[in-house]
Scaffold this motif. Structure first.
Motif, mmCIF file in Angstrom:
data_model
loop_
_atom_site.group_PDB
_atom_site.id
_atom_site.type_symbol
_atom_site.label_atom_id
_atom_site.label_comp_id
_atom_site.label_asym_id
_atom_site.label_seq_id
_atom_site.Cartn_x
_atom_site.Cartn_y
_atom_site.Cartn_z
ATOM 1 N N TYR A 86 -3.883 -17.921 -8.715
ATOM 2 C CA TYR A 86 -2.905 -16.840 -8.573
ATOM 3 C C TYR A 86 -3.036 -16.193 -7.199
ATOM 4 C CZ TYR A 86 -1.900 -17.143 -13.547
ATOM 5 O OH TYR A 86 -1.509 -17.580 -14.777
ATOM 6 N N ARG A 87 -1.883 -15.950 -6.575
ATOM 7 C CA ARG A 87 -1.857 -15.320 -5.254
ATOM 8 C C ARG A 87 -1.739 -13.801 -5.425
ATOM 9 N NH1 ARG A 87 0.983 -20.099 -4.960
ATOM 10 N NH2 ARG A 87 0.610 -21.381 -3.114
ATOM 11 N N TYR A 88 -2.481 -13.065 -4.591
ATOM 12 C CA TYR A 88 -2.437 -11.611 -4.598
ATOM 13 C C TYR A 88 -2.212 -11.106 -3.175
ATOM 14 C CZ TYR A 88 -4.074 -11.797 -9.364
ATOM 15 O OH TYR A 88 -4.167 -12.047 -10.711
ATOM 16 N N TYR A 89 -1.343 -10.107 -3.073
ATOM 17 C CA TYR A 89 -0.973 -9.542 -1.787
ATOM 18 C C TYR A 89 -1.400 -8.078 -1.732
ATOM 19 C CZ TYR A 89 1.798 -13.751 -1.440
ATOM 20 O OH TYR A 89 2.183 -15.064 -1.404
ATOM 21 N N SER A 90 -1.819 -7.624 -0.551
ATOM 22 C CA SER A 90 -2.309 -6.253 -0.403
ATOM 23 C C SER A 90 -1.202 -5.319 0.081
ATOM 24 C CB SER A 90 -3.483 -6.219 0.570
ATOM 25 O OG SER A 90 -3.063 -6.575 1.862
ATOM 26 N N GLN A 91 -1.550 -4.053 0.177
ATOM 27 C CA GLN A 91 -0.596 -3.016 0.568
ATOM 28 C C GLN A 91 -0.168 -3.139 2.026
ATOM 29 O OE1 GLN A 91 0.537 -0.575 -1.684
ATOM 30 N NE2 GLN A 91 2.024 -0.151 -0.089
ATOM 31 N N GLU A 92 -1.079 -3.565 2.890
ATOM 32 C CA GLU A 92 -0.774 -3.605 4.324
ATOM 33 C C GLU A 92 0.437 -4.479 4.673
ATOM 34 O OE1 GLU A 92 -2.955 -4.894 8.421
ATOM 35 O OE2 GLU A 92 -4.181 -3.947 6.881
ATOM 36 N N PRO A 93 0.514 -5.732 4.186
ATOM 37 C CA PRO A 93 1.722 -6.502 4.506
ATOM 38 C C PRO A 93 2.989 -5.937 3.857
ATOM 39 C CG PRO A 93 0.227 -7.808 3.157
ATOM 40 C CD PRO A 93 -0.474 -6.537 3.517
ATOM 41 N N LEU A 94 2.826 -5.287 2.702
ATOM 42 C CA LEU A 94 3.981 -4.640 2.076
ATOM 43 C C LEU A 94 4.508 -3.541 2.988
ATOM 44 C CD1 LEU A 94 5.935 -4.215 -0.272
ATOM 45 C CD2 LEU A 94 4.227 -2.693 -1.284
ATOM 46 N N ASN A 95 3.612 -2.734 3.517
ATOM 47 C CA ASN A 95 4.012 -1.674 4.443
ATOM 48 C C ASN A 95 4.727 -2.262 5.651
ATOM 49 O OD1 ASN A 95 2.749 0.078 2.716
ATOM 50 N ND2 ASN A 95 0.940 0.336 3.988
ATOM 51 N N HIS A 96 4.221 -3.387 6.136
ATOM 52 C CA HIS A 96 4.844 -4.057 7.282
ATOM 53 C C HIS A 96 6.277 -4.474 6.945
ATOM 54 C CE1 HIS A 96 5.386 -6.618 10.753
ATOM 55 N NE2 HIS A 96 5.749 -7.593 9.936
ATOM 56 N N PHE A 97 6.463 -5.110 5.794
ATOM 57 C CA PHE A 97 7.802 -5.541 5.392
ATOM 58 C C PHE A 97 8.742 -4.364 5.196
ATOM 59 C CE2 PHE A 97 6.037 -9.700 4.381
ATOM 60 C CZ PHE A 97 7.088 -10.532 4.722
ATOM 61 N N LEU A 98 8.220 -3.255 4.692
ATOM 62 C CA LEU A 98 9.051 -2.085 4.431
ATOM 63 C C LEU A 98 9.204 -1.190 5.656
ATOM 64 C CD1 LEU A 98 7.744 -1.118 0.879
ATOM 65 C CD2 LEU A 98 9.758 -2.482 1.469
ATOM 66 N N GLY A 99 8.513 -1.536 6.741
ATOM 67 C CA GLY A 99 8.627 -0.767 7.981
ATOM 68 C C GLY A 99 7.899 0.556 7.945
ATOM 69 N N ILE A 100 6.820 0.626 7.161
ATOM 70 C CA ILE A 100 6.042 1.860 7.057
ATOM 71 C C ILE A 100 4.783 1.708 7.898
ATOM 72 C CG2 ILE A 100 4.802 3.400 5.494
ATOM 73 C CD1 ILE A 100 6.632 2.344 3.253
ATOM 74 N N ARG A 101 4.524 2.677 8.755
ATOM 75 C CA ARG A 101 3.319 2.646 9.579
ATOM 76 C C ARG A 101 2.181 3.336 8.843
ATOM 77 N NH1 ARG A 101 7.442 3.228 13.354
ATOM 78 N NH2 ARG A 101 7.421 1.575 14.899
ATOM 79 N N GLY A 102 0.954 3.039 9.232
ATOM 80 C CA GLY A 102 -0.248 3.535 8.576
ATOM 81 C C GLY A 102 -0.297 5.036 8.363
ATOM 82 N N VAL A 103 0.053 5.806 9.371
ATOM 83 C CA VAL A 103 -0.002 7.258 9.251
ATOM 84 C C VAL A 103 1.010 7.748 8.227
ATOM 85 C CG1 VAL A 103 0.339 9.416 10.499
ATOM 86 C CG2 VAL A 103 -0.832 7.511 11.601
ATOM 87 N N GLU A 104 2.170 7.137 8.218
ATOM 88 C CA GLU A 104 3.214 7.544 7.289
ATOM 89 C C GLU A 104 2.775 7.348 5.846
ATOM 90 O OE1 GLU A 104 7.174 6.020 8.159
ATOM 91 O OE2 GLU A 104 6.440 5.549 10.155
ATOM 92 N N VAL A 105 2.085 6.264 5.565
ATOM 93 C CA VAL A 105 1.659 5.966 4.198
ATOM 94 C C VAL A 105 0.683 7.026 3.700
ATOM 95 C CG1 VAL A 105 0.402 4.327 2.768
ATOM 96 C CG2 VAL A 105 2.044 3.510 4.437
ATOM 97 N N LYS A 106 -0.255 7.444 4.547
ATOM 98 C CA LYS A 106 -1.253 8.418 4.131
ATOM 99 C C LYS A 106 -0.626 9.775 3.829
ATOM 100 C CE LYS A 106 -4.996 6.235 6.609
ATOM 101 N NZ LYS A 106 -5.881 6.283 7.748
ATOM 102 N N ASN A 107 0.380 10.159 4.584
ATOM 103 C CA ASN A 107 0.987 11.474 4.428
ATOM 104 C C ASN A 107 2.233 11.460 3.553
ATOM 105 O OD1 ASN A 107 -0.928 12.588 6.132
ATOM 106 N ND2 ASN A 107 0.254 12.078 7.943
ATOM 107 N N ARG A 108 2.596 10.321 3.051
ATOM 108 C CA ARG A 108 3.842 10.176 2.299
ATOM 109 C C ARG A 108 3.703 10.729 0.887
ATOM 110 N NH1 ARG A 108 6.745 4.448 1.156
ATOM 111 N NH2 ARG A 108 8.672 5.295 0.363
ATOM 112 N N ARG A 109 4.682 11.512 0.468
ATOM 113 C CA ARG A 109 4.727 12.029 -0.894
ATOM 114 C C ARG A 109 6.040 11.583 -1.524
ATOM 115 N NH1 ARG A 109 0.844 15.282 -2.476
ATOM 116 N NH2 ARG A 109 2.007 16.344 -4.081
ATOM 117 N N ILE A 110 5.966 11.250 -2.791
ATOM 118 C CA ILE A 110 7.129 10.815 -3.544
ATOM 119 C C ILE A 110 7.650 12.013 -4.339
ATOM 120 C CG2 ILE A 110 7.946 9.211 -5.313
ATOM 121 C CD1 ILE A 110 6.973 7.823 -2.768
#
Length: 102
Positions: free
Chosen positions: A39-63
């Motif tokens: 089974y293949r597993y993918y991490s959050q980092e490439p997901l952020n890349h595909f969605l155009g989210i940078r590292g700082v944005e993810v840490k401070n992001r609220r839903i």
């Protein structure tokens, strides 16, 4: 770190699982790891890349969870709605706020 199955990851980036398998075979895009059962597993980092989210944005992001009912008579419905949204947000690991409206 959160890991996504191939199906989850494919849905989140708008592709299908077969496309990800082909990318892996062609060395275009590799999963984070492959389990002993294949089974293949993918991490959050490439997901952020595909969605155009940078590292700082993810840490401070609220839903924002939005819960609404049509009238004050539906207060119990609103409370249930809030609990369901909270449960969902916690399960997804989101940092969130809930806004309500009557």
């Amino acid at each position: 770190m959160k890991y996504y199955t191939i199906g989850e990851f494919a849905e989140l980036i708008g592709k299908n699982a077969q496309t990800l398998r082909e990318w892996d075979k062609k060395d275009l895009f590799k999963p984070h790891h492959i389990s002993p059962t294949g089974y293949r597993y993918y991490s959050q980092e490439p997901l952020n890349h595909f969605l155009g989210i940078r590292g700082v944005e993810v840490k401070n992001r609220r839903i924002i969870g939005y819960c609404r009912v049509s009238s004050y008579k539906q207060k119990d419905d609103l409370e249930r709605q809030i609990e369901n949204v909270k449960t969902y947000m916690i399960a997804k690991g989101y940092s969130f706020d809930i806004i309500t409206d009557k």
